[in-house]
Design an enzyme around this catalytic site. Structure first.
Site, PDB file in Angstrom:
ATOM      1  N   HIS A  58      -4.048  -4.356   7.559  1.00 52.13           N
ATOM      2  CA  HIS A  58      -4.169  -3.211   8.467  1.00 52.13           C
ATOM      3  C   HIS A  58      -3.338  -3.463   9.722  1.00 52.13           C
ATOM      4  O   HIS A  58      -3.573  -4.410  10.452  1.00 52.13           O
ATOM      5  CB  HIS A  58      -5.618  -2.896   8.869  1.00 52.13           C
ATOM      6  CG  HIS A  58      -5.803  -1.423   9.074  1.00 52.13           C
ATOM      7  ND1 HIS A  58      -5.350  -0.768  10.188  1.00 52.13           N
ATOM      8  CD2 HIS A  58      -6.344  -0.472   8.270  1.00 52.13           C
ATOM      9  CE1 HIS A  58      -5.624   0.527  10.065  1.00 52.13           C
ATOM     10  NE2 HIS A  58      -6.218   0.732   8.914  1.00 52.13           N
TER      11      HIS A  58
ATOM     12  N   ARG B 188      -9.206   8.369  -1.702  1.00 57.64           N
ATOM     13  CA  ARG B 188     -10.242   8.822  -0.758  1.00 57.64           C
ATOM     14  C   ARG B 188     -11.047   9.959  -1.352  1.00 57.64           C
ATOM     15  O   ARG B 188     -10.545  10.708  -2.191  1.00 57.64           O
ATOM     16  CB  ARG B 188      -9.588   9.283   0.555  1.00 57.64           C
ATOM     17  CG  ARG B 188      -8.883   8.180   1.308  1.00 57.64           C
ATOM     18  CD  ARG B 188      -8.360   8.690   2.640  1.00 57.64           C
ATOM     19  NE  ARG B 188      -9.424   8.837   3.593  1.00 57.64           N
ATOM     20  CZ  ARG B 188      -9.664   7.992   4.605  1.00 57.64           C
ATOM     21  NH1 ARG B 188      -8.889   6.948   4.792  1.00 57.64           N
ATOM     22  NH2 ARG B 188     -10.676   8.199   5.414  1.00 57.64           N
TER      23      ARG B 188
ATOM     24  N   GLU C 264     -11.332  -9.060   2.762  1.00 53.84           N
ATOM     25  CA  GLU C 264     -10.071  -8.678   3.379  1.00 53.84           C
ATOM     26  C   GLU C 264     -10.375  -8.551   4.868  1.00 53.84           C
ATOM     27  O   GLU C 264     -11.188  -7.708   5.285  1.00 53.84           O
ATOM     28  CB  GLU C 264      -9.513  -7.359   2.837  1.00 53.84           C
ATOM     29  CG  GLU C 264      -8.212  -6.993   3.572  1.00 53.84           C
ATOM     30  CD  GLU C 264      -7.441  -5.840   2.971  1.00 53.84           C
ATOM     31  OE1 GLU C 264      -7.435  -5.685   1.743  1.00 53.84           O
ATOM     32  OE2 GLU C 264      -6.820  -5.094   3.757  1.00 53.84           O
TER      33      GLU C 264
ATOM     34  N   HIS D 215      -5.473   3.754  -1.892  1.00 55.87           N
ATOM     35  CA  HIS D 215      -6.818   4.151  -1.477  1.00 55.87           C
ATOM     36  C   HIS D 215      -7.073   5.550  -2.002  1.00 55.87           C
ATOM     37  O   HIS D 215      -6.445   6.505  -1.552  1.00 55.87           O
ATOM     38  CB  HIS D 215      -6.888   4.118   0.063  1.00 55.87           C
ATOM     39  CG  HIS D 215      -8.254   4.390   0.623  1.00 55.87           C
ATOM     40  ND1 HIS D 215      -8.501   4.344   1.976  1.00 55.87           N
ATOM     41  CD2 HIS D 215      -9.429   4.713   0.035  1.00 55.87           C
ATOM     42  CE1 HIS D 215      -9.794   4.617   2.181  1.00 55.87           C
ATOM     43  NE2 HIS D 215     -10.359   4.857   1.031  1.00 55.87           N
TER      44      HIS D 215
ATOM     45  N   GLU E  41      -8.421   0.507  -3.169  1.00 60.28           N
ATOM     46  CA  GLU E  41      -9.308   0.589  -2.000  1.00 60.28           C
ATOM     47  C   GLU E  41     -10.230   1.765  -2.224  1.00 60.28           C
ATOM     48  O   GLU E  41      -9.768   2.863  -2.549  1.00 60.28           O
ATOM     49  CB  GLU E  41      -8.500   0.856  -0.734  1.00 60.28           C
ATOM     50  CG  GLU E  41      -7.763  -0.332  -0.209  1.00 60.28           C
ATOM     51  CD  GLU E  41      -7.000   0.042   1.056  1.00 60.28           C
ATOM     52  OE1 GLU E  41      -7.298   1.077   1.672  1.00 60.28           O
ATOM     53  OE2 GLU E  41      -6.075  -0.701   1.384  1.00 60.28           O
TER      54      GLU E  41
ATOM     55  N   THR F  51      -8.407   4.074   7.885  1.00 58.72           N
ATOM     56  CA  THR F  51      -9.618   3.252   7.959  1.00 58.72           C
ATOM     57  C   THR F  51      -9.686   2.608   9.338  1.00 58.72           C
ATOM     58  O   THR F  51      -8.745   1.947   9.764  1.00 58.72           O
ATOM     59  CB  THR F  51      -9.574   2.168   6.862  1.00 58.72           C
ATOM     60  OG1 THR F  51      -9.219   2.803   5.644  1.00 58.72           O
ATOM     61  CG2 THR F  51     -10.917   1.497   6.713  1.00 58.72           C
TER      62      THR F  51
ATOM     63  N   HIS G 103       1.043   6.211   1.856  1.00 57.69           N
ATOM     64  CA  HIS G 103       1.894   7.109   2.641  1.00 57.69           C
ATOM     65  C   HIS G 103       2.997   7.776   1.824  1.00 57.69           C
ATOM     66  O   HIS G 103       3.534   8.794   2.236  1.00 57.69           O
ATOM     67  CB  HIS G 103       2.513   6.370   3.831  1.00 57.69           C
ATOM     68  CG  HIS G 103       1.500   6.111   4.922  1.00 57.69           C
ATOM     69  ND1 HIS G 103       0.339   6.818   5.032  1.00 57.69           N
ATOM     70  CD2 HIS G 103       1.495   5.226   5.936  1.00 57.69           C
ATOM     71  CE1 HIS G 103      -0.351   6.380   6.062  1.00 57.69           C
ATOM     72  NE2 HIS G 103       0.329   5.405   6.627  1.00 57.69           N
TER      73      HIS G 103
ATOM     74  N   ASN H 117       0.847  -1.197   0.000  1.00 60.31           N
ATOM     75  CA  ASN H 117       0.000   0.000   0.000  1.00 60.31           C
ATOM     76  C   ASN H 117       0.889   1.257   0.000  1.00 60.31           C
ATOM     77  O   ASN H 117       1.710   1.447   0.903  1.00 60.31           O
ATOM     78  CB  ASN H 117      -0.915  -0.028   1.236  1.00 60.31           C
ATOM     79  CG  ASN H 117      -1.843   1.169   1.286  1.00 60.31           C
ATOM     80  OD1 ASN H 117      -1.416   2.309   1.095  1.00 60.31           O
ATOM     81  ND2 ASN H 117      -3.104   0.930   1.544  1.00 60.31           N
TER      82      ASN H 117
ATOM     83  N   ARG I 198      -6.833  13.069   0.158  1.00 60.36           N
ATOM     84  CA  ARG I 198      -5.793  13.573   1.070  1.00 60.36           C
ATOM     85  C   ARG I 198      -4.412  13.016   0.743  1.00 60.36           C
ATOM     86  O   ARG I 198      -3.413  13.589   1.106  1.00 60.36           O
ATOM     87  CB  ARG I 198      -6.153  13.264   2.517  1.00 60.36           C
ATOM     88  CG  ARG I 198      -6.083  11.804   2.878  1.00 60.36           C
ATOM     89  CD  ARG I 198      -6.266  11.593   4.348  1.00 60.36           C
ATOM     90  NE  ARG I 198      -7.634  11.817   4.763  1.00 60.36           N
ATOM     91  CZ  ARG I 198      -8.148  11.267   5.876  1.00 60.36           C
ATOM     92  NH1 ARG I 198      -7.402  10.539   6.660  1.00 60.36           N
ATOM     93  NH2 ARG I 198      -9.406  11.464   6.184  1.00 60.36           N
TER      94      ARG I 198
HETATM   95  N1  PXP Z   1      -6.032  -2.774   4.109  1.00 59.04           N
HETATM   96  C1  PXP Z   1      -6.939  -1.767   4.179  1.00 59.04           C
HETATM   97  C2  PXP Z   1      -8.351  -2.058   3.791  1.00 59.04           C
HETATM   98  C3  PXP Z   1      -6.545  -0.466   4.569  1.00 59.04           C
HETATM   99  O1  PXP Z   1      -7.467   0.514   4.630  1.00 59.04           O
HETATM  100  C4  PXP Z   1      -5.191  -0.228   4.882  1.00 59.04           C
HETATM  101  C5  PXP Z   1      -4.748   1.143   5.252  1.00 59.04           C
HETATM  102  O2  PXP Z   1      -4.944   2.013   4.197  1.00 59.04           O
HETATM  103  C6  PXP Z   1      -4.293  -1.306   4.794  1.00 59.04           C
HETATM  104  C7  PXP Z   1      -4.731  -2.563   4.427  1.00 59.04           C
HETATM  105  C8  PXP Z   1      -2.843  -1.133   5.117  1.00 59.04           C
HETATM  106  O3  PXP Z   1      -2.713  -0.839   6.474  1.00 59.04           O
HETATM  107  P1  PXP Z   1      -1.297  -0.423   7.055  1.00 59.04           P
HETATM  108  O4  PXP Z   1      -0.913   0.859   6.413  1.00 59.04           O
HETATM  109  O5  PXP Z   1      -1.558  -0.299   8.521  1.00 59.04           O
HETATM  110  O6  PXP Z   1      -0.341  -1.536   6.708  1.00 59.04           O
END
Ligand code: PXP
Length: 244
Positions: free
Chosen positions: A190, A44, A150, A42, A69, A100, A9, A6, A48
């Site tokens: 997550h 959004r 998921e 994601h 996402e 999330t 960031h 992901n 952001r």
């Molecule tokens: N899965 C989903 C559905 C998420 O919303 C996120 C965060 O955007 C992640 C996985 C990844 O989470 P993390 O950044 O804590 O690894």
């Protein structure tokens, strides 16, 4: 087992200065070089971090699986049907949240989720629903005709005592077994880190993990390719030696 990296960031750092760098597209190339099986972003409603332009660019350059996402809104459905990610993961979205916070409320939002699942699947997109590790949510995901769930690992990741870590890990494993038994594909994510990924990676039914914060944080110091490679190694070793 697939690892979806992901990259939200990476865009967060860029948006902090409304600048051109760092570019999630560059990060995606390096993540795939390090062994990422897919790239997750994601988009959004408030834009952001990831922007529409990032999604389009990633669609062009990602070689593995592009996982979007998204909230189950008409705007996002239109975007997904246009850009055609390989996979869409429907997530709840609240403007004020930092990230999330929980799985979808499949009972409360049944109509909008059903509409989104059907539209996306008709568009040839594989659809996952982000759910808490609750048997009722797994069964609802099956009824809504999703391809996959998921499973939210946030509660597992936040658990501190040995007892609660093992209880939360068992809830994730139980949800994974039930989902697979009902014919759903099983993903999780997550809050997963290099330290806690082992127990989730070792769940036999698990097919995909989506990890962002831990990998992007390590990548600041080691570079993206190495950070991804190290996570892949953790996952592979947990699967070859379950319980270790
Ligand atoms: N899965 C989903 C559905 C998420 O919303 C996120 C965060 O955007 C992640 C996985 C990844 O989470 P993390 O950044 O804590 O690894």
């Amino acid at each position: 087992m697939r690892l979806g990296v992901n990259l939200d960031h990476v865009a967060t750092v860029r948006q902090a200065r409304r600048a051109a760098e760092p570019d999630p597209a560059a990060a995606a190339v390096l993540a795939e070089l390090g062994g990422a099986d897919g790239i997750t972003v994601h988009l959004r409603e408030d834009r952001r971090h990831i922007q529409d332009r990032d999604l389009r660019l990633l669609r062009d350059i990602v070689r593995g699986r592009l996982n979007l996402e998204m909230a189950a809104t008409p705007e996002m459905i239109d975007i997904a049907l246009n850009v055609k990610p390989d996979q869409a993961t429907l997530v709840p979205e609240r403007r004020e949240e930092v990230t999330t916070e929980g799985g979808l409320d499949l009972a409360a939002d049944q109509a909008s989720i059903k509409r989104a699942v059907s539209a996306l699947r008709h568009g040839g997109i594989f659809v996952a629903l982000f759910i808490d590790p609750e048997p009722e949510s797994v069964k609802s995901a099956r009824k809504l005709e999703a391809d996959a769930v998921e499973i939210h690992t946030g509660m597992y990741a936040n658990a501190r005592s040995e007892t609660s870590i093992s209880r939360e890990g068992e809830r994730v494993a139980h949800a994974a077994r039930l989902a697979a038994r009902l014919g759903l594909h099983v993903h999780a994510g997550h809050g997963l880190t290099y330290a806690n990924v082992g127990a989730v990676a070792a769940i036999p039914e698990m097919e995909e993990l989506n990890i962002g914060h831990a990998i992007v944080s390590r990548a600041l110091f080691t570079g993206m390719a190495r950070a991804v490679r190290e996570m892949k190694e953790r996952i592979a070793s947990a699967r070859s030696r379950p319980g270790a």
